[in-house]
Design a protein around this motif. Structure first.
Motif, PDB file in Angstrom:
ATOM      1  N   PHE A  12      -8.683  -1.719  -4.949  1.00 49.14           N
ATOM      2  CA  PHE A  12      -8.183  -1.724  -3.576  1.00 49.14           C
ATOM      3  C   PHE A  12      -7.248  -2.891  -3.335  1.00 49.14           C
ATOM      4  O   PHE A  12      -6.285  -2.769  -2.574  1.00 49.14           O
ATOM      5  CB  PHE A  12      -9.337  -1.755  -2.573  1.00 49.14           C
ATOM      6  CG  PHE A  12      -9.889  -0.409  -2.265  1.00 49.14           C
ATOM      7  CD1 PHE A  12      -9.099   0.562  -1.687  1.00 49.14           C
ATOM      8  CD2 PHE A  12     -11.188  -0.103  -2.568  1.00 49.14           C
ATOM      9  CE1 PHE A  12      -9.599   1.809  -1.397  1.00 49.14           C
ATOM     10  CE2 PHE A  12     -11.700   1.138  -2.289  1.00 49.14           C
ATOM     11  CZ  PHE A  12     -10.906   2.100  -1.702  1.00 49.14           C
ATOM     12  N   LEU A  13      -7.511  -4.017  -3.962  1.00 46.38           N
ATOM     13  CA  LEU A  13      -6.620  -5.169  -3.822  1.00 46.38           C
ATOM     14  C   LEU A  13      -5.230  -4.830  -4.359  1.00 46.38           C
ATOM     15  O   LEU A  13      -4.217  -5.095  -3.714  1.00 46.38           O
ATOM     16  CB  LEU A  13      -7.197  -6.375  -4.560  1.00 46.38           C
ATOM     17  CG  LEU A  13      -6.353  -7.642  -4.532  1.00 46.38           C
ATOM     18  CD1 LEU A  13      -6.351  -8.233  -3.135  1.00 46.38           C
ATOM     19  CD2 LEU A  13      -6.882  -8.644  -5.530  1.00 46.38           C
ATOM     20  N   LEU A  14      -5.177  -4.193  -5.533  1.00 45.67           N
ATOM     21  CA  LEU A  14      -3.886  -3.837  -6.113  1.00 45.67           C
ATOM     22  C   LEU A  14      -3.179  -2.753  -5.305  1.00 45.67           C
ATOM     23  O   LEU A  14      -1.959  -2.748  -5.186  1.00 45.67           O
ATOM     24  CB  LEU A  14      -4.069  -3.370  -7.555  1.00 45.67           C
ATOM     25  CG  LEU A  14      -4.537  -4.426  -8.541  1.00 45.67           C
ATOM     26  CD1 LEU A  14      -4.766  -3.803  -9.909  1.00 45.67           C
ATOM     27  CD2 LEU A  14      -3.537  -5.555  -8.637  1.00 45.67           C
ATOM     28  N   LEU A  15      -3.940  -1.830  -4.746  1.00 45.14           N
ATOM     29  CA  LEU A  15      -3.352  -0.711  -4.020  1.00 45.14           C
ATOM     30  C   LEU A  15      -2.912  -1.095  -2.609  1.00 45.14           C
ATOM     31  O   LEU A  15      -1.858  -0.672  -2.144  1.00 45.14           O
ATOM     32  CB  LEU A  15      -4.355   0.446  -3.953  1.00 45.14           C
ATOM     33  CG  LEU A  15      -3.911   1.704  -3.229  1.00 45.14           C
ATOM     34  CD1 LEU A  15      -2.797   2.377  -4.018  1.00 45.14           C
ATOM     35  CD2 LEU A  15      -5.077   2.638  -3.064  1.00 45.14           C
ATOM     36  N   LEU A  16      -3.704  -1.901  -1.932  1.00 45.84           N
ATOM     37  CA  LEU A  16      -3.484  -2.132  -0.502  1.00 45.84           C
ATOM     38  C   LEU A  16      -3.051  -3.535  -0.118  1.00 45.84           C
ATOM     39  O   LEU A  16      -2.876  -3.822   1.061  1.00 45.84           O
ATOM     40  CB  LEU A  16      -4.778  -1.813   0.263  1.00 45.84           C
ATOM     41  CG  LEU A  16      -5.296  -0.394   0.148  1.00 45.84           C
ATOM     42  CD1 LEU A  16      -6.628  -0.273   0.840  1.00 45.84           C
ATOM     43  CD2 LEU A  16      -4.301   0.579   0.710  1.00 45.84           C
ATOM     44  N   GLN A  17      -2.884  -4.434  -1.088  1.00 46.28           N
ATOM     45  CA  GLN A  17      -2.550  -5.812  -0.727  1.00 46.28           C
ATOM     46  C   GLN A  17      -1.183  -5.900  -0.050  1.00 46.28           C
ATOM     47  O   GLN A  17      -1.001  -6.640   0.902  1.00 46.28           O
ATOM     48  CB  GLN A  17      -2.578  -6.702  -1.954  1.00 46.28           C
ATOM     49  CG  GLN A  17      -2.392  -8.167  -1.619  1.00 46.28           C
ATOM     50  CD  GLN A  17      -2.532  -9.054  -2.840  1.00 46.28           C
ATOM     51  OE1 GLN A  17      -2.469  -8.567  -3.959  1.00 46.28           O
ATOM     52  NE2 GLN A  17      -2.717 -10.327  -2.634  1.00 46.28           N
ATOM     53  N   TYR A  18      -0.224  -5.142  -0.525  1.00 50.72           N
ATOM     54  CA  TYR A  18       1.114  -5.139   0.058  1.00 50.72           C
ATOM     55  C   TYR A  18       1.438  -3.718   0.519  1.00 50.72           C
ATOM     56  O   TYR A  18       2.052  -2.944  -0.220  1.00 50.72           O
ATOM     57  CB  TYR A  18       2.150  -5.632  -0.949  1.00 50.72           C
ATOM     58  CG  TYR A  18       1.867  -7.023  -1.437  1.00 50.72           C
ATOM     59  CD1 TYR A  18       2.084  -8.110  -0.601  1.00 50.72           C
ATOM     60  CD2 TYR A  18       1.367  -7.248  -2.711  1.00 50.72           C
ATOM     61  CE1 TYR A  18       1.813  -9.396  -1.038  1.00 50.72           C
ATOM     62  CE2 TYR A  18       1.091  -8.529  -3.143  1.00 50.72           C
ATOM     63  CZ  TYR A  18       1.317  -9.591  -2.310  1.00 50.72           C
ATOM     64  OH  TYR A  18       1.050 -10.858  -2.737  1.00 50.72           O
TER      65      TYR A  18
END
Length: 111
Positions: A12-18
């Motif tokens: 989720f960090l990689l998908l939704l961070q930006y």
């Protein structure tokens, strides 16, 4: 189990961070109200006051981990905020995986 939660939090960090890179959009809830006296229908669309950086449940790894750990209590922050098919898929996959792990831990403790 913590490794699975850490892995899902990282995805989720990689998908939704930006969210601007993937053109993510926030959910807009719509409803219809009916006035019982005049029988008029009123259509409403509600969009929350959401800051894409400050209010993002995956803005850094700690908040992403905490929001993913919240799945154990039934709180699905990522799915409540974002309207994106990948978020729904990862949430479904992670929920099934966490339930399977918790069942296996229960069976191991009982045996």
């Amino acid at each position: 189990m913590l490794l699975v939660i850490a892995g899902l939090a990282h995805s989720f960090l990689l998908l939704l961070q930006y969210p601007d890179f993937t053109s993510l959009s926030e959910k807009i809830s719509s409803s219809t109200l009916r006035n019982t006296i005049t029988e008029n229908l009123v259509n409403l669309q509600i969009q929350g006051d959401f800051d894409r950086i400050k209010d993002n449940p995956a803005k850094d790894y700690i908040t992403s981990f905490i929001s993913t750990y919240g799945w154990l209590n039934g709180s699905f922050l990522q799915q409540d905020v974002w309207n994106f098919w990948a978020v729904k898929f990862i949430t479904l996959f992670g929920s099934i995986l966490l339930i399977t792990i918790l069942q296996n831990m229960l069976i191991a403790f009982m045996g």
